[in-house]
Design a protein around this motif. Structure first.
Motif, PDB file in Angstrom:
ATOM      1  N   SER A 200       0.906  -1.336   0.004  1.00  0.00           N
ATOM      2  CA  SER A 200       0.109   0.003  -0.092  1.00  0.00           C
ATOM      3  C   SER A 200       0.841   1.178  -0.010  1.00  0.00           C
ATOM      4  CB  SER A 200      -1.021  -0.067   1.310  1.00  0.00           C
ATOM      5  OG  SER A 200      -0.267  -0.078   2.468  1.00  0.00           O
ATOM      6  N   GLY A 201       2.142   1.055   0.621  1.00  0.00           N
ATOM      7  CA  GLY A 201       2.863   2.335   0.796  1.00  0.00           C
ATOM      8  C   GLY A 201       3.440   2.473  -0.702  1.00  0.00           C
TER       9      GLY A 201
ATOM     10  N   HIS B 216      22.996  -1.147  -6.660  1.00  0.00           N
ATOM     11  CA  HIS B 216      22.966  -2.028  -5.736  1.00  0.00           C
ATOM     12  C   HIS B 216      22.184  -3.171  -6.529  1.00  0.00           C
ATOM     13  CE1 HIS B 216      24.626   0.817  -2.335  1.00  0.00           C
ATOM     14  NE2 HIS B 216      25.564   0.357  -3.246  1.00  0.00           N
ATOM     15  N   ARG B 217      22.831  -4.288  -6.446  1.00  0.00           N
ATOM     16  CA  ARG B 217      22.160  -5.426  -7.164  1.00  0.00           C
ATOM     17  C   ARG B 217      21.153  -6.048  -6.129  1.00  0.00           C
ATOM     18  NH1 ARG B 217      21.100  -5.429 -11.580  1.00  0.00           N
ATOM     19  NH2 ARG B 217      20.912  -7.527 -11.803  1.00  0.00           N
ATOM     20  N   SER B 218      21.480  -6.043  -4.834  1.00  0.00           N
ATOM     21  CA  SER B 218      20.783  -6.642  -3.758  1.00  0.00           C
ATOM     22  C   SER B 218      20.734  -5.735  -2.502  1.00  0.00           C
ATOM     23  CB  SER B 218      20.921  -8.087  -3.629  1.00  0.00           C
ATOM     24  OG  SER B 218      22.016  -8.198  -3.223  1.00  0.00           O
ATOM     25  N   GLY B 219      19.743  -5.881  -1.719  1.00  0.00           N
ATOM     26  CA  GLY B 219      19.739  -5.074  -0.582  1.00  0.00           C
ATOM     27  C   GLY B 219      18.735  -5.576   0.357  1.00  0.00           C
ATOM     28  N   THR B 220      18.972  -5.045   1.793  1.00  0.00           N
ATOM     29  CA  THR B 220      18.114  -5.725   2.994  1.00  0.00           C
ATOM     30  C   THR B 220      17.674  -4.432   3.848  1.00  0.00           C
ATOM     31  OG1 THR B 220      19.537  -7.609   2.955  1.00  0.00           O
ATOM     32  CG2 THR B 220      18.321  -7.247   4.715  1.00  0.00           C
ATOM     33  N   ILE B 221      16.451  -4.677   4.222  1.00  0.00           N
ATOM     34  CA  ILE B 221      15.786  -3.575   5.261  1.00  0.00           C
ATOM     35  C   ILE B 221      15.400  -4.582   6.334  1.00  0.00           C
ATOM     36  CG2 ILE B 221      14.147  -1.881   5.547  1.00  0.00           C
ATOM     37  CD1 ILE B 221      14.420  -1.227   2.671  1.00  0.00           C
ATOM     38  N   ARG B 222      15.728  -4.315   7.544  1.00  0.00           N
ATOM     39  CA  ARG B 222      15.416  -5.078   8.714  1.00  0.00           C
ATOM     40  C   ARG B 222      15.268  -4.309   9.840  1.00  0.00           C
ATOM     41  NH1 ARG B 222      20.009  -8.634  10.977  1.00  0.00           N
ATOM     42  NH2 ARG B 222      18.657  -8.409  12.966  1.00  0.00           N
TER      43      ARG B 222
ATOM     44  N   PRO C  96       7.147   3.732   9.223  1.00  0.00           N
ATOM     45  CA  PRO C  96       6.833   3.442   7.654  1.00  0.00           C
ATOM     46  C   PRO C  96       7.546   4.562   6.611  1.00  0.00           C
ATOM     47  CG  PRO C  96       4.838   3.180   8.931  1.00  0.00           C
ATOM     48  CD  PRO C  96       5.841   3.661   9.750  1.00  0.00           C
ATOM     49  N   ASP C  97       7.527   5.957   7.289  1.00  0.00           N
ATOM     50  CA  ASP C  97       8.221   6.705   6.210  1.00  0.00           C
ATOM     51  C   ASP C  97       9.844   6.557   6.176  1.00  0.00           C
ATOM     52  OD1 ASP C  97       6.101   8.485   6.016  1.00  0.00           O
ATOM     53  OD2 ASP C  97       6.676   9.911   7.533  1.00  0.00           O
TER      54      ASP C  97
ATOM     55  N   ALA D 252      11.218  -5.428  10.354  1.00  0.00           N
ATOM     56  CA  ALA D 252      11.353  -3.982  10.080  1.00  0.00           C
ATOM     57  C   ALA D 252      10.137  -3.135  10.107  1.00  0.00           C
ATOM     58  CB  ALA D 252      11.959  -3.719   8.467  1.00  0.00           C
ATOM     59  N   LEU D 253       8.941  -3.847  10.148  1.00  0.00           N
ATOM     60  CA  LEU D 253       7.633  -3.584  10.230  1.00  0.00           C
ATOM     61  C   LEU D 253       6.690  -3.780  11.600  1.00  0.00           C
ATOM     62  CD1 LEU D 253       6.868  -4.840   6.625  1.00  0.00           C
ATOM     63  CD2 LEU D 253       6.615  -2.407   7.214  1.00  0.00           C
TER      64      LEU D 253
END
Ligand SMILES: [Zn+2]
Length: 154
Positions: free
Chosen positions: A30-31, A142-148, A127-128, A118-119
């Motif tokens: 939704s974001g 970057h080919r890959s990334g991570t958000i945690r 969320p921002d 992360a959520l």
């Protein structure tokens, strides 16, 4: 705060069914939608059926549940019973994740993994912040990334 696993989640965990359209996934979707991104969901002809695919940007976003995907974070806790069963299951999932990730890269997709922590939970980011991070990563090469979650600040 007491950490309670909702009954429907527990039932799903016990039956061993992987879920789609989880709450973290819906938040990301939704974001992105609000920010004008167009995407496809659970694309069956791509390795691992990525949760969210932005074809225009050649980006696949994987929203990983920390339990199912064996994340080393405070949200992951092996159930007290049938330990071997769960360990095998999660190790299999992790092996599949590594293979699917590699295949997506080989096919020219960029891959961003967003972890549930992360959520959700005490380590979550706003969320921002989350969408700022997603867009920042997308603007790189970057080919890959991570958000945690549970990010160390120093
Ligand atoms: Zn996690």
């Amino acid at each position: 705060m007491v950490d309670v696993v909702p009954i429907n989640v527990r039932r799903r965990m016990m039956s061993g069914i992987r879920s789609t359209n989880t709450i973290p996934e819906r938040i990301v979707r939704s974001g992105l939608h609000r920010r004008g991104y167009r995407f496809r969901l659970h694309v069956v002809d791509m390795p691992g059926r990525p949760d969210i695919v932005l074809p225009k940007h050649a980006v696949a976003i994987l929203v990983h549940g920390c339990f199912w995907h064996g994340h080393r974070c405070p949200l992951f806790r092996l159930p007290a019973t049938r330990v071997r069963f769960w360990r095998n299951k999660i190790e299999t999932n992790c092996r599949n994740d590594i293979r699917n990730h590699r295949r997506l890269l080989q096919r020219g997709w960029r891959v961003l993994t967003v972890w549930e922590c992360a959520l959700k939970g005490s380590g979550r980011i706003s969320p921002d912040d989350l969408f700022a991070r997603i867009e920042r990563w997308m603007s790189t090469s970057h080919r890959s990334g991570t958000i945690r979650g549970y990010i160390r600040t120093r």
